[in-house]
Each structure stands twice: as structure tokens, then as C-alpha cells.
Scaffold this motif. Sequence first.
Motif, PDB file in Angstrom:
ATOM      1  N   GLU A  40       0.832  -1.202   0.000  1.00 13.13           N
ATOM      2  CA  GLU A  40       0.000   0.000   0.000  1.00 13.13           C
ATOM      3  C   GLU A  40       0.869   1.256   0.000  1.00 13.13           C
ATOM      4  O   GLU A  40       0.590   2.217  -0.720  1.00 13.13           O
ATOM      5  CB  GLU A  40      -0.926  -0.004   1.218  1.00 13.13           C
ATOM      6  N   ALA A  41       1.932   1.256   0.793  1.00 11.79           N
ATOM      7  CA  ALA A  41       2.856   2.402   0.830  1.00 11.79           C
ATOM      8  C   ALA A  41       3.503   2.627  -0.537  1.00 11.79           C
ATOM      9  O   ALA A  41       3.828   3.759  -0.907  1.00 11.79           O
ATOM     10  CB  ALA A  41       3.931   2.185   1.894  1.00 11.79           C
ATOM     11  N   ALA A  42       3.668   1.536  -1.295  1.00  8.47           N
ATOM     12  CA  ALA A  42       4.250   1.623  -2.640  1.00  8.47           C
ATOM     13  C   ALA A  42       3.191   2.005  -3.680  1.00  8.47           C
ATOM     14  O   ALA A  42       3.486   2.038  -4.871  1.00  8.47           O
ATOM     15  CB  ALA A  42       4.897   0.303  -3.021  1.00  8.47           C
ATOM     16  N   GLU A  43       1.967   2.272  -3.185  1.00  7.55           N
ATOM     17  CA  GLU A  43       0.839   2.652  -4.043  1.00  7.55           C
ATOM     18  C   GLU A  43       0.475   1.555  -5.040  1.00  7.55           C
ATOM     19  O   GLU A  43       0.171   1.824  -6.206  1.00  7.55           O
ATOM     20  CB  GLU A  43       1.095   3.994  -4.730  1.00  7.55           C
ATOM     21  N   LEU A  44       0.504   0.331  -4.559  1.00  8.13           N
ATOM     22  CA  LEU A  44       0.109  -0.822  -5.361  1.00  8.13           C
ATOM     23  C   LEU A  44      -1.256  -1.300  -4.879  1.00  8.13           C
ATOM     24  O   LEU A  44      -1.431  -1.591  -3.693  1.00  8.13           O
ATOM     25  CB  LEU A  44       1.134  -1.946  -5.221  1.00  8.13           C
ATOM     26  N   HIS A  47      -5.453  -5.605  -6.581  1.00  7.27           N
ATOM     27  CA  HIS A  47      -5.586  -6.330  -7.848  1.00  7.27           C
ATOM     28  C   HIS A  47      -4.216  -6.535  -8.504  1.00  7.27           C
ATOM     29  O   HIS A  47      -3.906  -7.626  -8.986  1.00  7.27           O
ATOM     30  CB  HIS A  47      -6.532  -5.581  -8.799  1.00  7.27           C
ATOM     31  N   THR A  48      -3.390  -5.496  -8.507  1.00 10.10           N
ATOM     32  CA  THR A  48      -2.043  -5.596  -9.093  1.00 10.10           C
ATOM     33  C   THR A  48      -1.209  -6.610  -8.321  1.00 10.10           C
ATOM     34  O   THR A  48      -0.540  -7.457  -8.923  1.00 10.10           O
ATOM     35  CB  THR A  48      -1.358  -4.214  -9.103  1.00 10.10           C
ATOM     36  N   VAL A  49      -1.241  -6.513  -7.001  1.00  8.53           N
ATOM     37  CA  VAL A  49      -0.478  -7.449  -6.165  1.00  8.53           C
ATOM     38  C   VAL A  49      -0.930  -8.875  -6.444  1.00  8.53           C
ATOM     39  O   VAL A  49      -0.097  -9.768  -6.660  1.00  8.53           O
ATOM     40  CB  VAL A  49      -0.633  -7.095  -4.669  1.00  8.53           C
ATOM     41  N   ARG A  50      -2.229  -9.093  -6.484  1.00  7.29           N
ATOM     42  CA  ARG A  50      -2.757 -10.445  -6.710  1.00  7.29           C
ATOM     43  C   ARG A  50      -2.367 -10.964  -8.096  1.00  7.29           C
ATOM     44  O   ARG A  50      -1.960 -12.127  -8.234  1.00  7.29           O
ATOM     45  CB  ARG A  50      -4.279 -10.447  -6.561  1.00  7.29           C
ATOM     46  N   THR A  51      -2.471 -10.121  -9.112  1.00  6.84           N
ATOM     47  CA  THR A  51      -2.133 -10.542 -10.474  1.00  6.84           C
ATOM     48  C   THR A  51      -0.667 -10.980 -10.572  1.00  6.84           C
ATOM     49  O   THR A  51      -0.355 -12.042 -11.120  1.00  6.84           O
ATOM     50  CB  THR A  51      -2.420  -9.403 -11.468  1.00  6.84           C
ATOM     51  N   ILE A  52       0.230 -10.182 -10.014  1.00  5.50           N
ATOM     52  CA  ILE A  52       1.660 -10.520 -10.068  1.00  5.50           C
ATOM     53  C   ILE A  52       1.935 -11.785  -9.260  1.00  5.50           C
ATOM     54  O   ILE A  52       2.695 -12.665  -9.690  1.00  5.50           O
ATOM     55  CB  ILE A  52       2.521  -9.341  -9.573  1.00  5.50           C
ATOM     56  N   ALA A  53       1.310 -11.904  -8.101  1.00  2.00           N
ATOM     57  CA  ALA A  53       1.506 -13.093  -7.259  1.00  2.00           C
ATOM     58  C   ALA A  53       1.018 -14.356  -7.969  1.00  2.00           C
ATOM     59  O   ALA A  53       1.687 -15.391  -7.941  1.00  2.00           O
ATOM     60  CB  ALA A  53       0.789 -12.910  -5.924  1.00  2.00           C
ATOM     61  N   THR A  92       9.579  -8.986  -4.217  1.00  3.43           N
ATOM     62  CA  THR A  92      10.511  -8.140  -4.966  1.00  3.43           C
ATOM     63  C   THR A  92       9.924  -7.789  -6.319  1.00  3.43           C
ATOM     64  O   THR A  92       9.944  -6.618  -6.728  1.00  3.43           O
ATOM     65  CB  THR A  92      11.866  -8.853  -5.139  1.00  3.43           C
ATOM     66  N   GLU A  93       9.368  -8.790  -7.002  1.00  3.86           N
ATOM     67  CA  GLU A  93       8.758  -8.545  -8.316  1.00  3.86           C
ATOM     68  C   GLU A  93       7.560  -7.606  -8.200  1.00  3.86           C
ATOM     69  O   GLU A  93       7.269  -6.844  -9.123  1.00  3.86           O
ATOM     70  CB  GLU A  93       8.325  -9.877  -8.949  1.00  3.86           C
ATOM     71  N   ILE A  94       6.867  -7.662  -7.090  1.00  8.81           N
ATOM     72  CA  ILE A  94       5.726  -6.768  -6.867  1.00  8.81           C
ATOM     73  C   ILE A  94       6.206  -5.362  -6.542  1.00  8.81           C
ATOM     74  O   ILE A  94       5.746  -4.382  -7.135  1.00  8.81           O
ATOM     75  CB  ILE A  94       4.825  -7.331  -5.740  1.00  8.81           C
ATOM     76  N   LEU A  95       7.121  -5.244  -5.616  1.00  9.14           N
ATOM     77  CA  LEU A  95       7.552  -3.921  -5.154  1.00  9.14           C
ATOM     78  C   LEU A  95       8.217  -3.083  -6.237  1.00  9.14           C
ATOM     79  O   LEU A  95       8.100  -1.857  -6.228  1.00  9.14           O
ATOM     80  CB  LEU A  95       8.482  -4.060  -3.942  1.00  9.14           C
ATOM     81  N   VAL A  96       8.895  -3.716  -7.193  1.00 10.51           N
ATOM     82  CA  VAL A  96       9.541  -2.922  -8.241  1.00 10.51           C
ATOM     83  C   VAL A  96       8.528  -2.230  -9.142  1.00 10.51           C
ATOM     84  O   VAL A  96       8.882  -1.333  -9.894  1.00 10.51           O
ATOM     85  CB  VAL A  96      10.524  -3.752  -9.105  1.00 10.51           C
ATOM     86  N   ARG A  97       7.262  -2.616  -9.052  1.00  7.34           N
ATOM     87  CA  ARG A  97       6.203  -1.974  -9.840  1.00  7.34           C
ATOM     88  C   ARG A  97       5.622  -0.758  -9.127  1.00  7.34           C
ATOM     89  O   ARG A  97       4.812  -0.042  -9.690  1.00  7.34           O
ATOM     90  CB  ARG A  97       5.062  -2.961 -10.113  1.00  7.34           C
ATOM     91  N   ILE A 100       7.872   3.002  -4.650  1.00  5.15           N
ATOM     92  CA  ILE A 100       9.179   2.898  -4.011  1.00  5.15           C
ATOM     93  C   ILE A 100      10.038   1.864  -4.743  1.00  5.15           C
ATOM     94  O   ILE A 100      10.692   1.030  -4.148  1.00  5.15           O
ATOM     95  CB  ILE A 100       9.050   2.572  -2.509  1.00  5.15           C
ATOM     96  N   ALA A 101      10.030   1.968  -6.062  1.00  4.39           N
ATOM     97  CA  ALA A 101      10.714   0.981  -6.901  1.00  4.39           C
ATOM     98  C   ALA A 101      12.211   0.924  -6.650  1.00  4.39           C
ATOM     99  O   ALA A 101      12.856  -0.051  -7.001  1.00  4.39           O
ATOM    100  CB  ALA A 101      10.442   1.260  -8.379  1.00  4.39           C
ATOM    101  N   GLY A 102      12.785   1.925  -6.024  1.00  6.53           N
ATOM    102  CA  GLY A 102      14.209   1.906  -5.733  1.00  6.53           C
ATOM    103  C   GLY A 102      14.567   1.004  -4.569  1.00  6.53           C
ATOM    104  O   GLY A 102      15.731   0.778  -4.290  1.00  6.53           O
ATOM    105  N   LEU A 103      13.549   0.481  -3.880  1.00  2.43           N
ATOM    106  CA  LEU A 103      13.782  -0.399  -2.744  1.00  2.43           C
ATOM    107  C   LEU A 103      14.534  -1.646  -3.209  1.00  2.43           C
ATOM    108  O   LEU A 103      14.134  -2.305  -4.145  1.00  2.43           O
ATOM    109  CB  LEU A 103      12.445  -0.802  -2.117  1.00  2.43           C
TER     110      LEU A 103
END
Length: 161
Positions: A40-44, A47-53, A92-97, A100-103
Amino acid sequence: MSINFHHSDERDPMTRGRIIGERWREAIHGTAKDYDWLFEAAELDRHTVRTIAEQGCELLHGWAPELAGELAGVARGAGLELWRVAALNCRTEILVRGRIAGLKECTAAAWLPPGEPPRALQTWDRIPSISNFTVLRHTSPEELTVTWDGERADGWLEVAV
């Protein structure tokens, strides 16, 4: 920081995963909540999280069906939907989207000693607020000792020796 240990002689990946999920249910739920906050902090959005997972889970099933079975067992044992546990493993694959993609999360290394089996190591950088650390150990069907360790039974360091 607490350090938990879990050793399993169970060879069936689905059963082993279910046992892990049951034993570490509270910790896995806590980690899922921590990553919900981070996504949520990464503004994801969910639905996006679930799709990537779910995509990650499909790829895992094609690449290593036994690991996909273990992941499904963890989800069943922990009482979470499979995509929620898969999201922890695909973080990791989720957060880069996200925003905070620099994480940076992943660190990996391999050691190829002459005349000996290779050793692989992967670890995730930690979220400072997570203080529960779990080490899981089992023997694979190929007779390799596998140790997974990470924050709360989800982000694992895998060493095959």
C-alpha cells in the motif's frame, strides 16, 4: 528479535508446506499484514499485487512443481489464499512496480568449490520493523539439505549442501 527453528523430515512438499503453515500460522499472517502495508505504501492496489503473485505462482509451478506444492501447502496450513502467500514470495517482483521501486531486497551468491556440490545462497534485506526470524530445514527428494531462513517463515535464505 526472536529466532524460531523448524526441522522437517517430511518429503512430500504439500504436506511439509501444510505443517509449516500450521506451525507458523501467526507469524505468516503477521508477515502478510506487514507486506500489505508495504504494498500500500508503494501505491500498489490489491488487484495488481494479486495478479503478479498469481503469475509468479504459475511460473513457479512450471519451473519447480514441488516448490509450488509446498507453497500451496503453506497457504492451506496458514489458512490464507494461495495468492497471499505467493505475494510474500514474489514481493521483490511486486515492489519494483510500485512508487518505491528503488527499494532493494534481494542478494544472491553461488559458490562452486572444485570437486564439491555447488552451494547457492539467497537472502532478502529486512524490513526493520519485522523482528521475528524463522529457520526451516529439510532434506529434498534429491537428498540435498535445504535450509530456509528469513523473516517469519516467508522470505527464505536457501542453501543446498
